[in-house]
Every structure is written in structure tokens, then in C-alpha cells.
Design an enzyme around this catalytic site. Structure first.
Site, PDB file in Angstrom:
ATOM      1  N   LYS A  67       0.809  -1.230   0.000  1.00 12.66           N
ATOM      2  CA  LYS A  67       0.000   0.000   0.000  1.00 12.66           C
ATOM      3  C   LYS A  67       0.839   1.276   0.000  1.00 12.66           C
ATOM      4  O   LYS A  67       0.389   2.303  -0.491  1.00 12.66           O
ATOM      5  CB  LYS A  67      -0.983   0.006   1.180  1.00 12.66           C
ATOM      6  CG  LYS A  67      -2.122  -0.983   0.964  1.00 12.66           C
ATOM      7  CD  LYS A  67      -3.149  -0.967   2.081  1.00 12.66           C
ATOM      8  CE  LYS A  67      -4.171  -2.072   1.833  1.00 12.66           C
ATOM      9  NZ  LYS A  67      -5.312  -2.013   2.748  1.00 12.66           N
ATOM     10  N   GLY A 132       0.595  -1.519  10.843  1.00 14.67           N
ATOM     11  CA  GLY A 132       0.828  -1.986   9.474  1.00 14.67           C
ATOM     12  C   GLY A 132       0.115  -1.110   8.459  1.00 14.67           C
ATOM     13  O   GLY A 132      -0.199   0.058   8.735  1.00 14.67           O
ATOM     14  N   VAL A 134      -2.852  -0.738   7.217  1.00 10.97           N
ATOM     15  CA  VAL A 134      -4.194  -0.168   7.312  1.00 10.97           C
ATOM     16  C   VAL A 134      -4.317   0.850   8.456  1.00 10.97           C
ATOM     17  O   VAL A 134      -5.260   1.628   8.522  1.00 10.97           O
ATOM     18  CB  VAL A 134      -5.250  -1.305   7.413  1.00 10.97           C
ATOM     19  CG1 VAL A 134      -5.277  -1.914   8.801  1.00 10.97           C
ATOM     20  CG2 VAL A 134      -6.616  -0.828   6.995  1.00 10.97           C
ATOM     21  N   TYR A 220     -11.575 -10.090   8.695  1.00 10.78           N
ATOM     22  CA  TYR A 220     -12.887 -10.613   8.289  1.00 10.78           C
ATOM     23  C   TYR A 220     -12.844 -12.095   7.940  1.00 10.78           C
ATOM     24  O   TYR A 220     -13.869 -12.686   7.616  1.00 10.78           O
ATOM     25  CB  TYR A 220     -13.462  -9.787   7.125  1.00 10.78           C
ATOM     26  CG  TYR A 220     -12.686  -9.869   5.831  1.00 10.78           C
ATOM     27  CD1 TYR A 220     -11.736  -8.908   5.523  1.00 10.78           C
ATOM     28  CD2 TYR A 220     -12.928 -10.899   4.915  1.00 10.78           C
ATOM     29  CE1 TYR A 220     -11.026  -8.970   4.344  1.00 10.78           C
ATOM     30  CE2 TYR A 220     -12.218 -10.963   3.726  1.00 10.78           C
ATOM     31  CZ  TYR A 220     -11.269  -9.996   3.447  1.00 10.78           C
ATOM     32  OH  TYR A 220     -10.570 -10.076   2.268  1.00 10.78           O
ATOM     33  N   GLY A 241     -14.490  -7.134  10.555  1.00  5.11           N
ATOM     34  CA  GLY A 241     -14.002  -6.351   9.427  1.00  5.11           C
ATOM     35  C   GLY A 241     -14.725  -6.612   8.116  1.00  5.11           C
ATOM     36  O   GLY A 241     -14.403  -6.014   7.089  1.00  5.11           O
TER      37      GLY A 241
HETATM   38  P1  ATR Z   1       2.875  -4.910   7.256  1.00  9.35           P
HETATM   39  O1  ATR Z   1       3.491  -4.883   8.632  1.00  9.35           O
HETATM   40  O2  ATR Z   1       3.731  -5.548   6.214  1.00  9.35           O
HETATM   41  O3  ATR Z   1       2.258  -3.625   6.840  1.00  9.35           O
HETATM   42  P2  ATR Z   1       0.281  -5.779   7.948  1.00  9.35           P
HETATM   43  O4  ATR Z   1      -0.406  -7.078   7.765  1.00  9.35           O
HETATM   44  O5  ATR Z   1      -0.326  -4.553   7.390  1.00  9.35           O
HETATM   45  O6  ATR Z   1       1.722  -5.974   7.381  1.00  9.35           O
HETATM   46  O7  ATR Z   1       0.553  -5.526   9.486  1.00  9.35           O
HETATM   47  C1  ATR Z   1       0.710  -6.555  10.340  1.00  9.35           C
HETATM   48  C2  ATR Z   1       0.529  -5.990  11.747  1.00  9.35           C
HETATM   49  O8  ATR Z   1       0.272  -7.073  12.623  1.00  9.35           O
HETATM   50  C3  ATR Z   1       1.765  -5.298  12.266  1.00  9.35           C
HETATM   51  O9  ATR Z   1       1.389  -4.269  13.122  1.00  9.35           O
HETATM   52  C4  ATR Z   1       2.447  -6.433  13.042  1.00  9.35           C
HETATM   53  O10 ATR Z   1       3.301  -6.029  14.067  1.00  9.35           O
HETATM   54  P3  ATR Z   1       4.886  -5.814  13.786  1.00  9.35           P
HETATM   55  O11 ATR Z   1       4.996  -4.439  13.197  1.00  9.35           O
HETATM   56  O12 ATR Z   1       5.522  -5.942  15.113  1.00  9.35           O
HETATM   57  O13 ATR Z   1       5.299  -6.889  12.832  1.00  9.35           O
HETATM   58  C5  ATR Z   1       1.259  -7.110  13.645  1.00  9.35           C
HETATM   59  N1  ATR Z   1       1.546  -8.486  14.030  1.00  9.35           N
HETATM   60  C6  ATR Z   1       1.690  -9.553  13.221  1.00  9.35           C
HETATM   61  N2  ATR Z   1       1.947 -10.667  13.930  1.00  9.35           N
HETATM   62  C7  ATR Z   1       1.973 -10.288  15.244  1.00  9.35           C
HETATM   63  C8  ATR Z   1       2.189 -10.973  16.481  1.00  9.35           C
HETATM   64  N3  ATR Z   1       2.423 -12.294  16.507  1.00  9.35           N
HETATM   65  N4  ATR Z   1       2.115 -10.249  17.629  1.00  9.35           N
HETATM   66  C9  ATR Z   1       1.869  -8.932  17.608  1.00  9.35           C
HETATM   67  N5  ATR Z   1       1.663  -8.217  16.467  1.00  9.35           N
HETATM   68  C10 ATR Z   1       1.710  -8.889  15.306  1.00  9.35           C
END
Ligand code: ATR
Length: 276
Positions: A67, A132, A134, A220, A241
Site C-alpha cells: 500500500k 501496518g 491499514v 474478516y 471487518g
Molecule cells: P505490514 O506490517 O507488512 O504492513 P500488515 O499485515 O499490514 O503488514 O501488518 C501486520 C501488523 O500485525 C503489524 O502491526 C504487526 O506487528 P509488527 O509491526 O511488530 O510486525 C502485527 N503483528 C503480526 N503478527 C503479530 C504478532 N504475533 N504479535 C503482535 N503483532 C503482530
């Protein structure tokens, strides 16, 4: 007549329901078009954008993790995309420019924020979990509603700090402190990927919540996450969602086709059924 072509880029993408929804609307409104899944690597973004420029594709949606990454390849970003620096909808305008827009903000407003508008919304304290792709759209939509106390918490602190650089009015809560800060919150929004089907889930218990808490889950798939189920049992109002997904698609469709497809119970039912 030539068939118009649309698609969604991202990775992973195989579970997206966007093709099902857009193709259903194409049929309903007699538009000769097809919407497909386009799983790509980062180095392929440029080539995909070229296909919009040369007319091979009429429009694309963008999802995780591109994005922000698409922005350097666009001629301009407008409206909510400009405010969030997050693009989920791309098309070619009449002047031949590749334009990036954002329909997640609208999706979040329609599915959630606008439904709460008569509850003294601006006084609410909102905690957004995750930093992330969104999260900027959510924060921007909340701010538009004059909510001033917006907190963000992310496992990786640095990414929360990046969000704060853009939205300086937000306050950061360290991930390890969530449980102790939770009692002050009126709304919690899960914008992480925790709870996704076949993925990991929250280890937090959310013990000391305020009994008027509202919980919104951006996820969702499944329609009811484990967290939603747990909160429902505690008589907490929850939102999934699913509607945000449908409304962001509605606005993308409308931007591309100049027809605003109807969102009704039947559509919600069809999409929910596809998740099973
Ligand atoms: P991106 O980080 O590539 O934008 P996203 O799907 O939009 O991908 O965002 C994933 C979100 O979920 C992030 O905030 C991520 O946290 P990190 O920045 O620490 O990676 C969070 N997330 C994913 N797995 C997680 C977990 N096991 N515990 C806590 N937060 C998690």
C-alpha cells in the site's frame, strides 16, 4: 467490445475475496469485465503499473504489503491516499495520469465510525493495535470524527513511532503495557494480523476492560475471530471487518465504473458464506 480487466496485487493474495465480490457486481450491473488475483513480488510493481498506463488493465486494488510501496510508481495520489500515504485503488485518469486513491478510510467510516456518531464519539479514547498498512487509514478516519485521544500500540515499537511521525497527535503505548492501560479505553481496534485464519492469535487476556468497551476487528476471515467470540461472551459490543472489506470494494468499484454498487444484506451474506 473489449473486456475490461481489473485485479488486486499483493502477497500473499490467494485468500482475497475481492475477485468474488467485484465479479458479482460486474455481472449484476452488466459490465463486461473481469477481476483477478495478481500475486507479485516487489520488483514487479512497476510492470503492473505500466499495464494500467497502456490499457491492459483498467484498475487495480493494492493490499499487503504494497500500500505504501506503490506510491513512487504513481503520477499522483489524491484525497484520502494523500492524507494517509496509503494507496489501495489505482486507475488512469482522463489526462492519462496514473492516480492512487484510498478507499479503506471510507470502508472504515461506513462500517464503523459513522455508526457510532451519536455516542459522544469525540470523547472516546481509542486504542489502535498494530502499525501496518491499514493503520494510517484508521487513524485518519478517527481524527476526522474529532476523536483526540488516539493511542497506538505495536509489537515493534519502531513502526508505531513511524506512524506517530505522520500523526503527531497519537500517543504510543508499549506493547508490553497494553494490559495495564486497557481499562482507560472506550474502543479497541485490532489492526494487526492476529486472529487471521490459520495464523497466530492474541496472547493478551484484556482482563481489566471497561464494561462499555467496543471492540472492532479489522479481520474478516474468519468473520468471527477468537477475540470477537471472547468479547461477545463478556457482553462487549463487537464489530468484524467484513463490512469494511465490502465498503472499500464498493468505493473502488464506484471510482472505476462510475456506478455505486448496492451493499445489502444479500451481499454481506454471500461474502460471509464464501468464508466458510
Ligand atoms: P505490514 O506490517 O507488512 O504492513 P500488515 O499485515 O499490514 O503488514 O501488518 C501486520 C501488523 O500485525 C503489524 O502491526 C504487526 O506487528 P509488527 O509491526 O511488530 O510486525 C502485527 N503483528 C503480526 N503478527 C503479530 C504478532 N504475533 N504479535 C503482535 N503483532 C503482530
Amino acid at each position: 467490445m473489449m473486456e475490461k480487466k481489473f485485479g488486486i496485487i499483493g502477497k500473499p493474495i490467494s485468500h482475497s475475496l475481492s475477485p468474488a465480490l467485484h465479479n458479482l457486481w460486474f455481472k449484476k450491473y452488466n459490465i463486461f469485465a473481469n477481476y483477478s488475483l495478481i500475486e507479485i513480488e516487489p520488483q514487479e510493481i512497476e510492470g503492473i503499473i505500466k499495464k494500467i498506463r497502456n490499457g491492459e488493465l483498467q484498475g487495480i486494488n493494492v493490499t499487503v504489503p504494497y500500500k505504501q510501496a506503490v506510491i513512487p510508481f504513481l503520477d499522483l495520489i489524491i484525497d484520502d491516499a494523500k492524507e494517509t500515504l496509503s494507496v489501495n485503488t489505482i486507475s488512469l485518469n482522463k489526462e492519462g495520469k496514473i492516480v492512487g486513491n484510498n478507499t479503506d478510510v471510507y470502508g472504515f467510516e461506513q462500517s464503523f465510525v459513522n455508526k457510532l456518531s451519536n455516542q459522544n464519539l469525540e470523547k472516546n479514547r481509542v486504542l489502535v493495535l498494530g502499525a501496518g498498512g491499514v493503520t494510517p487509514s484508521i487513524i485518519y478516519a478517527l481524527k476526522k470524527k474529532k476523536i483526540n485521544e488516539i493511542f497506538i500500540s505495536n509489537r515493534t515499537l519502531k513502526k508505531a513511532e513511524e506512524i506517530k511521525k505522520k500523526f503527531s497527535f497519537t500517543q504510543i503505548i508499549e506493547w508490553k503495557n497494553i494490559e495495564t492501560k486497557i481499562q482507560d479505553m472506550d474502543i479497541i481496534i485490532n489492526a494487526t494480523s492476529l486472529g487471521l485464519k490459520n495464523g497466530s492469535d492474541f496472547k493478551l487476556e484484556f482482563k481489566n476492560i471497561n464494561s462499555n468497551l467496543i471492540y472492532y476487528d479489522i479481520i474478516y476471515n474468519p468473520n468471527e475471530t477468537t477475540m470477537i467470540k471472547k468479547f461477545k461472551k463478556r457482553n462487549i459490543q463487537t464489530f468484524s471487518g467484513l463490512e469494511m472489506f465490502i465498503y472499500q470494494a464498493q468505493k473502488s468499484f464506484s471510482l472505476w465504473n462510475k456506478i455505486n454498487p448496492e451493499v445489502n444484506e444479500e451481499i454481506k451474506q454471500i461474502v460471509a458464506t464464501k468464508l466458510k
